[in-house]
Write a protein that holds these residues in place. Sequence first.
Motif, PDB file in Angstrom:
ATOM      1  N   UNK A 161       0.843  -1.201   0.000  1.00 23.54           N
ATOM      2  CA  UNK A 161       0.000   0.000   0.000  1.00 23.54           C
ATOM      3  C   UNK A 161       0.879   1.251   0.000  1.00 23.54           C
ATOM      4  N   UNK A 162       1.917   1.261   0.823  1.00 27.43           N
ATOM      5  CA  UNK A 162       2.844   2.400   0.874  1.00 27.43           C
ATOM      6  C   UNK A 162       3.481   2.614  -0.491  1.00 27.43           C
ATOM      7  N   UNK A 214     -11.248  13.268 -13.375  1.00 23.10           N
ATOM      8  CA  UNK A 214     -11.957  14.465 -12.940  1.00 23.10           C
ATOM      9  C   UNK A 214     -11.328  14.904 -11.617  1.00 23.10           C
ATOM     10  N   UNK A 215     -10.695  16.065 -11.617  1.00 22.65           N
ATOM     11  CA  UNK A 215      -9.934  16.507 -10.451  1.00 22.65           C
ATOM     12  C   UNK A 215     -10.793  16.595  -9.191  1.00 22.65           C
ATOM     13  N   UNK A 216     -12.028  17.095  -9.320  1.00 18.87           N
ATOM     14  CA  UNK A 216     -12.903  17.206  -8.147  1.00 18.87           C
ATOM     15  C   UNK A 216     -13.271  15.834  -7.590  1.00 18.87           C
ATOM     16  N   UNK A 217     -13.588  14.885  -8.469  1.00 16.63           N
ATOM     17  CA  UNK A 217     -13.918  13.528  -8.025  1.00 16.63           C
ATOM     18  C   UNK A 217     -12.692  12.838  -7.439  1.00 16.63           C
ATOM     19  N   UNK A 218     -11.556  12.973  -8.105  1.00 15.57           N
ATOM     20  CA  UNK A 218     -10.342  12.292  -7.663  1.00 15.57           C
ATOM     21  C   UNK A 218      -9.813  12.838  -6.346  1.00 15.57           C
ATOM     22  N   UNK A 219     -10.152  14.065  -6.014  1.00 17.42           N
ATOM     23  CA  UNK A 219      -9.728  14.652  -4.741  1.00 17.42           C
ATOM     24  C   UNK A 219     -10.248  13.804  -3.574  1.00 17.42           C
ATOM     25  N   UNK A 220     -11.381  13.149  -3.767  1.00 13.98           N
ATOM     26  CA  UNK A 220     -11.992  12.321  -2.720  1.00 13.98           C
ATOM     27  C   UNK A 220     -11.164  11.085  -2.381  1.00 13.98           C
ATOM     28  N   UNK A 221     -10.302  10.681  -3.315  1.00 16.89           N
ATOM     29  CA  UNK A 221      -9.534   9.443  -3.093  1.00 16.89           C
ATOM     30  C   UNK A 221      -8.059   9.710  -2.810  1.00 16.89           C
ATOM     31  N   UNK A 222      -7.734  10.942  -2.431  1.00 15.45           N
ATOM     32  CA  UNK A 222      -6.378  11.221  -1.960  1.00 15.45           C
ATOM     33  C   UNK A 222      -6.309  10.741  -0.522  1.00 15.45           C
ATOM     34  N   UNK A 234       4.434  10.060  -6.937  1.00 13.51           N
ATOM     35  CA  UNK A 234       5.505  10.303  -7.900  1.00 13.51           C
ATOM     36  C   UNK A 234       4.951  10.548  -9.305  1.00 13.51           C
ATOM     37  N   UNK A 235       4.000   9.740  -9.723  1.00 12.20           N
ATOM     38  CA  UNK A 235       3.514   9.798 -11.101  1.00 12.20           C
ATOM     39  C   UNK A 235       2.400  10.819 -11.323  1.00 12.20           C
ATOM     40  N   UNK A 236       1.595  11.077 -10.281  1.00  8.00           N
ATOM     41  CA  UNK A 236       0.421  11.932 -10.459  1.00  8.00           C
ATOM     42  C   UNK A 236       0.418  13.163  -9.559  1.00  8.00           C
ATOM     43  N   UNK A 237       1.421  13.268  -8.681  1.00  7.95           N
ATOM     44  CA  UNK A 237       1.540  14.440  -7.833  1.00  7.95           C
ATOM     45  C   UNK A 237       0.692  14.400  -6.565  1.00  7.95           C
ATOM     46  N   UNK A 238      -0.115  13.371  -6.395  1.00  5.82           N
ATOM     47  CA  UNK A 238      -0.969  13.210  -5.211  1.00  5.82           C
ATOM     48  C   UNK A 238      -0.914  11.757  -4.766  1.00  5.82           C
ATOM     49  N   UNK A 239      -1.073  11.544  -3.466  1.00  4.01           N
ATOM     50  CA  UNK A 239      -1.042  10.166  -2.966  1.00  4.01           C
ATOM     51  C   UNK A 239      -2.448   9.578  -3.024  1.00  4.01           C
ATOM     52  N   UNK A 240      -2.874   9.297  -4.258  1.00  9.38           N
ATOM     53  CA  UNK A 240      -4.178   8.668  -4.461  1.00  9.38           C
ATOM     54  C   UNK A 240      -4.161   7.256  -3.883  1.00  9.38           C
ATOM     55  N   UNK A 241      -5.284   6.870  -3.291  1.00  7.45           N
ATOM     56  CA  UNK A 241      -5.403   5.509  -2.783  1.00  7.45           C
ATOM     57  C   UNK A 241      -5.140   4.524  -3.920  1.00  7.45           C
TER      58      UNK A 241
END
Length: 92
Positions: free
Chosen positions: A36-37, A60-68, A45-52
């Motif tokens: 998971x880590x 969709x940035x607004x939707x994807x914000x929910x899964x950081x 590294x690849x997308x700039x956010x630690x998405x689950x």
Amino acid sequence: MTDLAPIMEKTHEWASKYAQKKGFILNPDEEALNMVIEGLSRNKQEHGKQYCPCRLRTGNEDEDRKIICPCIFHHDEIENDGSCHCSLFFKV
């Protein structure tokens, strides 16, 4: 591509502090925890956010914000299932 190890170290440190602050524990299975880590770190590294790593990004940035991580779902999942969907955080 840069070395993922430093990002993984920072992600693990963050997750440990977050778990302690919220009264959770990290996955006691070291291999599963590292997977998971690694997924969180790779997304950082690849997308700039630690998405689950257990959830699909929509683009969709607004939707994807929910899964950081920590995602908006983790409290309910931990309460109801004993752990979050990614199996990073567990109920004590």
